[in-house]
Design a protein around this motif. Structure first.
Motif, short mmCIF file in Angstrom:
data_model
loop_
_atom_site.label_atom_id
_atom_site.label_comp_id
_atom_site.label_asym_id
_atom_site.label_seq_id
_atom_site.Cartn_x
_atom_site.Cartn_y
_atom_site.Cartn_z
N ASP A 1 0.64 -1.01 0.02
CA ASP A 1 0.22 -0.37 -0.08
C ASP A 1 0.85 1.39 0.23
O ASP A 1 0.54 2.09 -1.03
CB ASP A 1 -0.84 0.13 0.83
CG ASP A 1 -2.19 -0.54 0.53
OD1 ASP A 1 -2.06 -1.48 0.69
OD2 ASP A 1 -2.19 -0.98 2.39
N LYS B 1 2.59 1.76 -3.08
CA LYS B 1 1.43 2.08 -4.54
C LYS B 1 1.41 3.84 -3.90
O LYS B 1 0.98 4.44 -5.34
CB LYS B 1 -0.11 1.45 -4.13
CG LYS B 1 0.56 0.06 -5.35
CD LYS B 1 -0.61 -0.89 -5.56
CE LYS B 1 -1.85 -0.86 -3.91
NZ LYS B 1 -3.23 -1.46 -4.02
N ASN B 2 1.04 4.33 -3.23
CA ASN B 2 0.43 5.74 -2.27
C ASN B 2 1.78 6.61 -2.98
O ASN B 2 2.10 7.16 -3.54
CB ASN B 2 0.55 5.89 -0.97
CG ASN B 2 -0.95 5.41 -0.62
OD1 ASN B 2 -1.57 5.23 -1.38
ND2 ASN B 2 -0.70 5.13 0.61
N ALA C 1 1.44 6.48 -6.54
CA ALA C 1 0.96 7.59 -7.22
C ALA C 1 1.10 8.77 -6.71
O ALA C 1 0.53 9.83 -7.51
CB ALA C 1 -0.82 7.47 -6.24
N HIS C 2 1.24 9.43 -5.85
CA HIS C 2 1.88 10.84 -5.87
C HIS C 2 2.76 11.11 -6.53
O HIS C 2 2.94 12.34 -6.90
CB HIS C 2 2.99 11.06 -4.16
CG HIS C 2 2.98 11.75 -3.85
ND1 HIS C 2 2.48 12.79 -3.23
CD2 HIS C 2 4.50 12.67 -3.53
CE1 HIS C 2 2.84 14.30 -2.81
NE2 HIS C 2 3.89 13.94 -2.89
N TYR C 3 4.36 10.09 -6.58
CA TYR C 3 4.24 10.60 -8.14
C TYR C 3 4.02 11.19 -9.64
O TYR C 3 4.24 12.19 -9.57
CB TYR C 3 5.76 9.56 -8.62
CG TYR C 3 6.69 10.37 -9.70
CD1 TYR C 3 7.44 10.72 -10.03
CD2 TYR C 3 6.05 9.31 -11.02
CE1 TYR C 3 8.02 10.29 -10.68
CE2 TYR C 3 6.96 9.74 -11.51
CZ TYR C 3 7.98 10.53 -12.01
OH TYR C 3 8.46 10.77 -13.28
N PHE C 4 2.82 10.06 -9.71
CA PHE C 4 2.43 10.85 -10.82
C PHE C 4 1.37 12.22 -11.00
O PHE C 4 0.94 12.63 -11.31
CB PHE C 4 1.36 9.71 -11.23
CG PHE C 4 2.47 8.62 -12.11
CD1 PHE C 4 2.31 9.06 -13.04
CD2 PHE C 4 2.68 7.17 -11.48
CE1 PHE C 4 3.91 8.19 -14.10
CE2 PHE C 4 3.88 6.31 -12.54
CZ PHE C 4 4.01 6.91 -13.67
N ALA C 5 0.75 12.50 -9.22
CA ALA C 5 -0.09 12.80 -9.53
C ALA C 5 0.78 14.69 -9.40
O ALA C 5 0.32 15.21 -9.81
CB ALA C 5 -0.84 12.52 -8.24
#
Length: 69
Positions: free
Chosen positions: A25, A28-29, A32-36
């Motif tokens: 988890d 994955k966070n 996700a933070h990198y792409f955000a």
């Protein structure tokens, strides 16, 4: 070796260090933070060069983009 192949090896190496659901988890966070952050930088660039504005965002909010059947 291409950048894509290098990236795959790096991700596989990182994934091999995951030993629990909580670590998965967290991984994955981080991804996700990198792409955000990348998306936010792209949006900021569009805002700064005038491609999008408050009016653009308001227009998007009023669009009805339905799939024709």
């Amino acid at each position: 070796m291409s950048y894509e192949q290098q990236a795959r090896l790096e991700v596989l190496s990182a994934v091999s260090a995951i030993h629990s659901v909580s670590e998965l988890d967290e991984f994955k966070n981080v991804i996700a933070h990198y792409f955000a952050m990348k998306a936010q930088k792209a949006i900021d660039k569009l805002w700064d060069n005038g491609t999008i504005s408050n009016a653009t965002i308001e227009a998007w909010g009023n669009e009805h983009m339905r799939t024709p059947y």
